[in-house]
Design an enzyme around this catalytic site. Structure first.
Site, mmCIF file in Angstrom:
data_model
loop_
_atom_site.group_PDB
_atom_site.id
_atom_site.type_symbol
_atom_site.label_atom_id
_atom_site.label_comp_id
_atom_site.label_asym_id
_atom_site.label_seq_id
_atom_site.Cartn_x
_atom_site.Cartn_y
_atom_site.Cartn_z
ATOM 1 N N GLY A 11 0.842 -1.204 0.000
ATOM 2 C CA GLY A 11 0.000 0.000 0.000
ATOM 3 C C GLY A 11 0.871 1.245 0.000
ATOM 4 N N GLY A 14 -0.323 4.793 -0.806
ATOM 5 C CA GLY A 14 -1.511 5.266 -0.082
ATOM 6 C C GLY A 14 -1.175 6.363 0.911
ATOM 7 C CB ILE A 16 -0.721 4.727 6.089
ATOM 8 C CG1 ILE A 16 -2.061 4.979 6.798
ATOM 9 C CG2 ILE A 16 0.327 4.262 7.109
ATOM 10 C CD1 ILE A 16 -2.686 3.739 7.414
ATOM 11 N N GLY A 17 1.238 5.163 3.641
ATOM 12 C CA GLY A 17 2.532 4.962 2.988
ATOM 13 C C GLY A 17 3.266 6.272 2.768
ATOM 14 N NE ARG A 94 -18.181 -2.068 7.511
ATOM 15 C CZ ARG A 94 -18.486 -2.468 8.738
ATOM 16 N NH1 ARG A 94 -17.555 -2.526 9.657
ATOM 17 N NH2 ARG A 94 -19.709 -2.811 9.051
ATOM 18 C CG ASN A 107 -9.004 -6.440 3.976
ATOM 19 O OD1 ASN A 107 -8.162 -5.928 3.255
ATOM 20 N ND2 ASN A 107 -10.033 -5.761 4.445
ATOM 21 C CB VAL A 131 -0.397 -0.932 9.267
ATOM 22 C CG1 VAL A 131 -1.092 0.408 9.489
ATOM 23 C CG2 VAL A 131 0.997 -0.929 9.892
ATOM 24 N N GLY A 132 -2.799 -2.701 8.055
ATOM 25 C CA GLY A 132 -4.084 -2.681 7.349
ATOM 26 C C GLY A 132 -5.171 -3.388 8.139
ATOM 27 C CG HIS A 189 -6.230 -1.331 15.578
ATOM 28 N ND1 HIS A 189 -6.125 -0.181 16.331
ATOM 29 C CD2 HIS A 189 -6.435 -0.918 14.308
ATOM 30 C CE1 HIS A 189 -6.250 0.876 15.538
ATOM 31 N NE2 HIS A 189 -6.443 0.443 14.310
#
EC number: 1.1.1.37
Length: 328
Positions: A11, A14, A16-17, A94, A107, A131-132, A189
């Site tokens: 990812g 993205g 976060i990346g 989602r 996923n 993390v995903g 999480h």
């Protein structure tokens, strides 16, 4: 200078990346003396691959002394080849009208594939952080799909919940974040996580005694930490990417370089302690030393804590049941 290590990130183009890669390349994750080779994975869609090229151009343009090389790919076997560290950031979010069970299955397929690729080509000592979301169950799926790698190599990110809890407690108790020790977050999480400051201290003073407010704990603190992600989406219109990337850096840095005896929270495969069935990836307090984590053992679990820990376990068991047929 040390030999470069290989860091795979999925990812990679993205949100976060984008917050993560520049910090890894600058040495914030593995130290200012550790060169890295970034192995970046994105989905096989033209737009994503183009975006990845752009991110790699920017990484080049930073001229990081520690960035020893880079590859971008849509093939997990290329991205994970000989990887020493793997940050599995990419997951399917989602969508509108999508049930949680559907999300787990979509996923599930992604993380079965990535687990198999890690199993085949990664370093046998690879440190994997998922993390995903749903992070714990995705980590469980990847772990189960990589039978030749030690289960302990697979972890899920609870550090964002941990860091969120740290700040809430620091503000409530009027202490500095850096002075807080022995906080932990148990479980999944998700909003069911249980942030637990019964053992926490600041400058030698017990914070539970200092705060001394069971109502605040139950009705303000736990819901604030549990629903923080949703609150950020509502305020920003986008999910919490920079704080998630920061937590991923914290998690991996501590695992690789050690915590000097301080407790941190990691989602790790259970050994059966604390009433958590073996193999479930569950947030627990750990200390890290010499590249290994060690769970903090023998903590007393009171009635309120047991109830909260069982509630988050139940959610994890339900998630595990929803994807059980995929792992046969």
């Amino acid at each position: 200078m040390k030999q470069p290590v290989r860091v795979a990130v999925t990812g990679a183009a993205g949100q976060i990346g984008y917050s993560l890669l520049f910090r890894i390349a600058s040495g914030e994750m593995l130290g200012k003396d550790q060169p890295v080779i970034l192995q970046l994975l994105e989905i096989p869609v033209e737009k994503a691959q183009q975006a990845l090229k752009g991110v790699m151009m920017e990484l080049d343009d930073c001229a990081f002394p520690l960035l020893a090389g880079m590859i971008g790919t849509d093939d997990p076997k290329v991205a994970f080849k000989d990887a020493d560290y793997a940050l599995l950031v990419g997951s399917r979010p989602r969508g509108p009208g999508m049930e949680r069970a559907d999300l787990l299955k979509v996923n599930g397929e992604i993380f079965i594939g990535q687990g198999q690729a890690l199993n085949e080509v990664a370093s046998r000592d690879v440190k994997v952080l998922v993390v995903g979301n749903p992070a714990n169950t995705n980590a469980y799926i990847a772990m189960k799909s990589a039978p030749d790698l030690p289960a302990k190599n697979f972890t899920a990110m609870l550090r964002l919940d941990h860091n969120r809890a740290l700040t809430q407690i620091a503000q409530k108790a009027g202490v500095a974040v850096a002075d807080i020790e022995k906080l932990t977050v148990w479980g999944n999480h998700s909003p069911t996580m249980y942030a637990d400051y019964r053992f926490a201290t600041a400058n030698g003073e017990n914070l539970k005694d200092k705060i001394n407010d069971a109502e605040w704990n139950k009705d303000v603190f736990l819901p604030t930490v549990g629903k923080r992600g949703a609150a950020i989406i509502e305020a920003r219109g986008l999910s919490s990417a920079a704080s998630a990337a920061n937590a991923a850096i914290d998690h991996m840095r501590d695992w690789a370089l050690g915590t000097n005896g301080k407790w941190v929270t990691m989602g790790i495969p259970s050994d059966g302690s604390y009433g958590i069935p073996e193999g479930v990836i569950y947030g627990v307090p750990v200390t890290c030393e010499n590249g290994e984590y060690k769970r903090v053992e023998g903590l007393e679990i009171d009635e309120f804590s047991r109830e909260r820990m069982d509630k988050t376990l139940q959610e994890l068991e339900e998630e595990r049941a929803a994807i059980a047929d995929m792992l046969k």
